[in-house]
Design a protein around this motif. Structure first.
Motif, mmCIF file in Angstrom:
data_model
loop_
_atom_site.group_PDB
_atom_site.id
_atom_site.type_symbol
_atom_site.label_atom_id
_atom_site.label_comp_id
_atom_site.label_asym_id
_atom_site.label_seq_id
_atom_site.Cartn_x
_atom_site.Cartn_y
_atom_site.Cartn_z
ATOM 1 N N LEU A 1 0.765 -1.303 0.043
ATOM 2 C CA LEU A 1 -0.026 0.042 -0.116
ATOM 3 C C LEU A 1 0.862 1.194 -0.173
ATOM 4 N N ASN A 2 2.179 1.141 0.051
ATOM 5 C CA ASN A 2 3.116 2.390 -0.009
ATOM 6 C C ASN A 2 2.657 3.344 -0.867
ATOM 7 N N ASP A 3 2.519 2.762 -2.435
ATOM 8 C CA ASP A 3 2.348 4.010 -3.189
ATOM 9 C C ASP A 3 1.027 4.407 -3.170
ATOM 10 N N VAL A 4 0.092 3.699 -2.912
ATOM 11 C CA VAL A 4 -1.263 4.332 -2.880
ATOM 12 C C VAL A 4 -1.300 5.277 -1.735
ATOM 13 N N VAL A 5 -0.655 5.089 -0.522
ATOM 14 C CA VAL A 5 -0.779 6.138 0.549
ATOM 15 C C VAL A 5 -0.006 7.150 -0.007
ATOM 16 N N GLU B 1 5.716 10.221 0.875
ATOM 17 C CA GLU B 1 6.064 9.207 0.635
ATOM 18 C C GLU B 1 6.782 8.325 1.725
ATOM 19 N N GLN B 2 6.237 7.379 2.202
ATOM 20 C CA GLN B 2 6.775 6.407 3.561
ATOM 21 C C GLN B 2 8.021 5.599 3.018
ATOM 22 N N ARG B 3 9.239 5.986 3.781
ATOM 23 C CA ARG B 3 10.521 5.451 3.439
ATOM 24 C C ARG B 3 10.692 4.011 4.358
ATOM 25 N N GLU B 4 10.052 4.081 5.236
ATOM 26 C CA GLU B 4 10.002 2.637 6.128
ATOM 27 C C GLU B 4 8.873 1.668 5.768
ATOM 28 N N THR B 5 8.951 0.598 5.291
ATOM 29 C CA THR B 5 8.110 -0.243 5.078
ATOM 30 C C THR B 5 8.204 -1.534 5.601
ATOM 31 N N VAL B 6 7.283 -2.604 5.717
ATOM 32 C CA VAL B 6 7.436 -3.979 5.901
ATOM 33 C C VAL B 6 6.730 -4.847 4.982
ATOM 34 N N PRO B 7 7.143 -5.870 4.707
ATOM 35 C CA PRO B 7 6.532 -6.748 3.703
ATOM 36 C C PRO B 7 5.179 -7.385 4.144
#
Length: 827
Positions: free
Chosen positions: A131-135, A142-148
């Motif tokens: 959902l990173n690109d949607v958010v 842009e959220q740089r910290e993500t979790v699979p």
């Protein structure tokens, strides 16, 4: 060693209470005697969260230095040595300081789980990788910290910590989430009501999918094949016939009666590949299903009702839509049909039988393909005419054999003829063989009579077996040919799909593939007599010039030139034509989307100009003319006070007229793209006082909170001053006397924001964009002070400088206008 269990608290945004809820669970487990430690929790200065750490063991953090700065991280090694039953680890998506054991905190959590330690942790929906690109598109951040996603989906429990956007914004306004100096910027950016609503929906939908997966796994693990009506799912069965469009639309209406219902279309293909469904019709129906928000599926099976119900139960469907049988009444006497059989086996699934134009009229079958070529059929007849007399001569000249042996030899000959020439030569051989056996070998010889009953039985069996074998051989050959054609068709369509997906221009790629596949000179797509696109030379523009014409619907024709195609190939060409219509529509939608935005903007500006001429230009002009006419009137004698008042009225009206003309000229320049913008680095503390001075005495009522250390703006000072004058004037008009407007300034990344806050009546959420339309008063208290052109121009000027102007509700009531412009170095 048993792996630890993972429990995740999922939130839509910071501040919803994930950490607090997680600590409540930690207290509950500690109260039950479980060994719980706080491996890492971020309180962010929230006193209620910090108070929850009391009476719990908190592990010391590991101190680290990176590029001369001190940081603290979770001490993973210390937690592993401590080996508690449960470790509380906040912020699962956090990126560790370089030099740590793992790059990401979720990797630290995996190490704890592998060591048999259960973990309580938190994560926000914007940190999920899928959902990173949607958010980022929704919030602009842009959220740089993500979790699979797989890490979160693998958790034994995922609990949603939910809060309405309004409640979360109230928490923010009360200072329960961020420090006071960050509240205004947060409310105007990430924590906007629309952003929070979208993030909340994303979290709910993502978790709903997770629950759906868990339900599917549970049903599979427990061998549950009955329907659980957790969500309405409507399955429509398609045969590839003309009734498919009717069934799809009816199923869509059924699904639309329940919000969130799913629509699934399924075509059951015979596992011999010979169902005879029209690929062009199925292609069109697939497009129709997808345009209605459904999905298309294809399954293989011999027992069509059972295959359909297996699919429906596998999809946990609640309703199945079928077309009424197209077979005639006589045929229905001998077999129940798919619809009746499906109803009998459906169990708890509701089945709808939908009538249509072809119901009960019998099936229209196309011509059956020839089993064998014409040459082989001729060879079969020749073998019959020459071979059977030759066999008779051989048997008559050879030593006499029993009649049964003669019949078997003739049967072998008939089978050979069937293999060579198919059904009709074999039938001729069977009849001819029976006559030859009767005349030459069956007593009395030389007559077409049979003396003994067993000989009659033997000849009858010969005829029956010969006909049966001939029929089987012919059917096998026919099926083999059909299977080969179906395989070739499938390979052709698969190649087409691949070439279209890889092509930059799908329509051109599709037509080029059609031309290459059938070795044509040219393929032309014509719409209502006009050529849309063509490949190959020479192209044809009229049906009369083409060798083959295929109707793609919606006024589209595909014209083929080069050779006449057989009927079997035309079915594939029709599928090409259906996809060409889809590709054309997609290309046009893409083009329209690219041109619609500037056209809409130009139309909006044009409307603003017309409204200005018809309304606001007339009002000051009429006031000035009335004042001047009164002064020139010889019938009335004015004293000095009255004369000064009339002159002041004329002067004020002409000033208003001058401002309106300037606004109109700038609007015209914006529309023509000719507005001159001289952007420089300027401080907000310089522009704001000048704008308030231009407003006059009322400007001194405005409260200003613009920090001295605010970054410089990259903007045109004159345009920014005009924007502030328009917005502050509007805020003064609606503010109560005891609560004047407030101007604040804050920075957020590469953007500087100036917020003009009033505590007036505010504007409903669904009408906030209307304030930027020309002369929308929205409850104006007077009829001579327009707001539309000023705010419409203000938004246009802001966007011309690379910024944005957006409205939002003021906490406690009122309207806040946010001017966001690039900071120095960000332009």
């Amino acid at each position: 060693m048993a792996r630890g269990e993972l429990r995740i608290y999922l939130g839509a945004a910071p501040g919803v209470g994930k950490t607090y809820t997680m600590l409540e669970e930690a207290h509950r487990r500690a109260g039950r005697g479980t060994d719980v430690v706080i491996a890492l929790v971020e309180t962010h200065g929230r006193r209620h969260t910090a108070a929850m750490l009391d009476d719990l063991e908190v592990m010391p953090r590991r101190e680290m230095n990176y590029r001369g700065a001190a940081f603290t991280e979770m001490d993973l090694d210390a937690v592993l040595r401590r080996r508690p039953d449960v470790a509380v680890v906040d912020e699962l998506a956090h990126t560790n300081v370089p030099g740590s054991r793992n790059t990401k905190r979720w990797q630290d959590v995996q190490d704890l789980l592998d060591a048999g330690i259960s973990v309580l942790t938190t994560v926000n929906v914007q940190h999920l990788e899928s959902l990173n690109d949607v958010v980022a598109r929704i919030t602009g951040v842009e959220q740089r910290e993500t979790v699979p996603d797989g890490v979160v989906r693998a958790a034994e429990q995922v609990e949603l910590v939910d809060m309405t956007p309004e409640a979360l914004r109230r928490r923010m306004a009360h200072g329960n989430i961020y420090r006071p100096e960050k509240i205004d910027a947060a409310l105007g950016n990430y924590f906007r009501t629309g952003n929070l609503t979208a993030l909340r929906e994303l979290a709910l939908l993502w978790l709903a999918d997770q629950v759906e997966d868990q339900l599917d796994r549970y049903r599979t693990d427990n061998a549950i094949d009955s329907t659980w009506e957790t969500r309405e799912r409507v399955v429509v069965a398609l045969t590839g016939g003309p009734e498919g469009d009717t069934l799809i639309r009816r199923a869509s209406r059924i699904a639309a009666r329940t919000k969130g219902a799913d629509l699934l279309a399924v075509h059951v293909a015979r596992n011999d590949g010979l169902a005879g469904a029209d690929p062009a019709a199925l292609a069109r129906q697939r497009v129709l299903v997808e345009s209605l928000g459904g999905s298309y599926h294809q399954v293989v099976g011999t027992d069509i009702p059972q295959a359909l119900l297996d699919f429906a139960r596998g999809a946990n469907a609640t309703q199945v839509v079928l077309g009424a049988s197209s077979r005639g009444r006589f045929a229905q006497l001998f077999a129940a049909g798919v619809g009746v059989t499906t109803i009998a086996r459906s169990g708890s699934i509701d089945v709808h039988l939908v009538t249509h134009e072809r119901a009960g009229r019998g099936r229209r079958r196309g011509p059956m393909p020839e089993a064998l070529s014409r040459g082989r059929r001729v060879a079969g007849f020749v073998t019959t005419v020459l071979g059977l007399p030759l066999l008779t001569v051989v048997l008559k000249t050879a030593p006499a054999l029993p009649l049964v042996d003669d019949i078997l030899l003739f049967l072998v000959a008939v089978i050979g003829v069937a293999i060579i020439g198919g059904l009709w030569p074999a039938l001729l051989a069977a009849v001819t063989g029976s006559l030859l056996l009767n005349w030459f070998f069956t007593p009395p010889v030389g007559r077409f009579t049979i003396a003994e009953g067993q000989n009659l039985l033997a000849l009858a069996i010969f005829v029956v077996v010969a006909i049966a074998v001939s029929w089987v051989v012919d059917t096998a050959a026919r099926k083999t040919r059909q299977a080969a054609e179906a395989t070739a068709d499938a390979q052709t369509l698969a190649t087409v799909a691949g070439s279209v997906l890889r092509g930059a221009r799908p329509l051109t790629a599709l037509l080029e593939r059609l031309r290459e596949t059938f070795g044509l000179d040219s393929v032309t797509l014509v719409e209502n007599g006009t050529v849309v696109t063509a490949v190959g030379q020479p192209a044809c523009a009229r049906p009369l010039d083409a060798d083959v014409e295929v109707n793609a619907g919606e006024g589209l024709l595909v014209l083929l030139k080069g050779r006449i195609l057989p009927a079997s190939d035309r079915r594939i060409v029709e599928a090409f034509a259906a996809q060409a219509a889809v590709a054309l529509r997609q290309e046009r939608l893409t083009t329209e989307a690219a041109t619609a935005k500037p056209l809409a903007e130009a139309n909006r500006l044009r409307t603003a100009l017309l409204a200005a001429v018809s309304h606001d230009l007339r009002t000051p002009l009429a006031s000035a003319k009335a004042a001047v006419a009164s002064l020139r009137s010889p019938d009335v004698r004015f004293d000095d006070h009255d004369r000064a008042e009339l002159l002041a009225t004329a002067d004020e009206s002409l000033d208003r007229l001058d401002r309106l003309v300037a606004n109109l000229l700038d609007m015209s320049r914006l529309q023509a793209g000719a507005l001159g913008v001289a952007a420089i680095d300027v401080g907000a503390e310089e522009v704001v006082p000048r704008a308030l001075d231009d407003i006059g005495p009322d400007g001194r009522r405005v409260i200003v909170h613009v920090p001295d250390d605010l970054p410089l703006l990259h903007a045109d000072p004159g345009l920014l001053e005009r924007i502030l004058v328009n917005i502050v004037t509007n805020a003064l008009r609606y503010s109560p006397p005891d609560r004047p407007p407030i101007i604040t300034g804050s920075s957020h990344g590469d953007t500087v924001e100036l917020r003009v806050i009033d505590h007036g009546p505010g504007i409903p959420d669904d009408r906030r964009d209307d304030v930027f339309l020309p002369f929308q008063r929205l409850g104006d208290r007077d009829n001579h002070s327009g707001v539309g052109l000023g705010l419409a121009l203000s938004r246009g000027l802001t966007e011309a400088m690379g910024g944005t102007l957006t409205p939002e509700a003021t906490p406690g009531g009122g309207l806040t206008m946010i001017i966001a412009l690039p900071a120095t170095g960000a332009a």
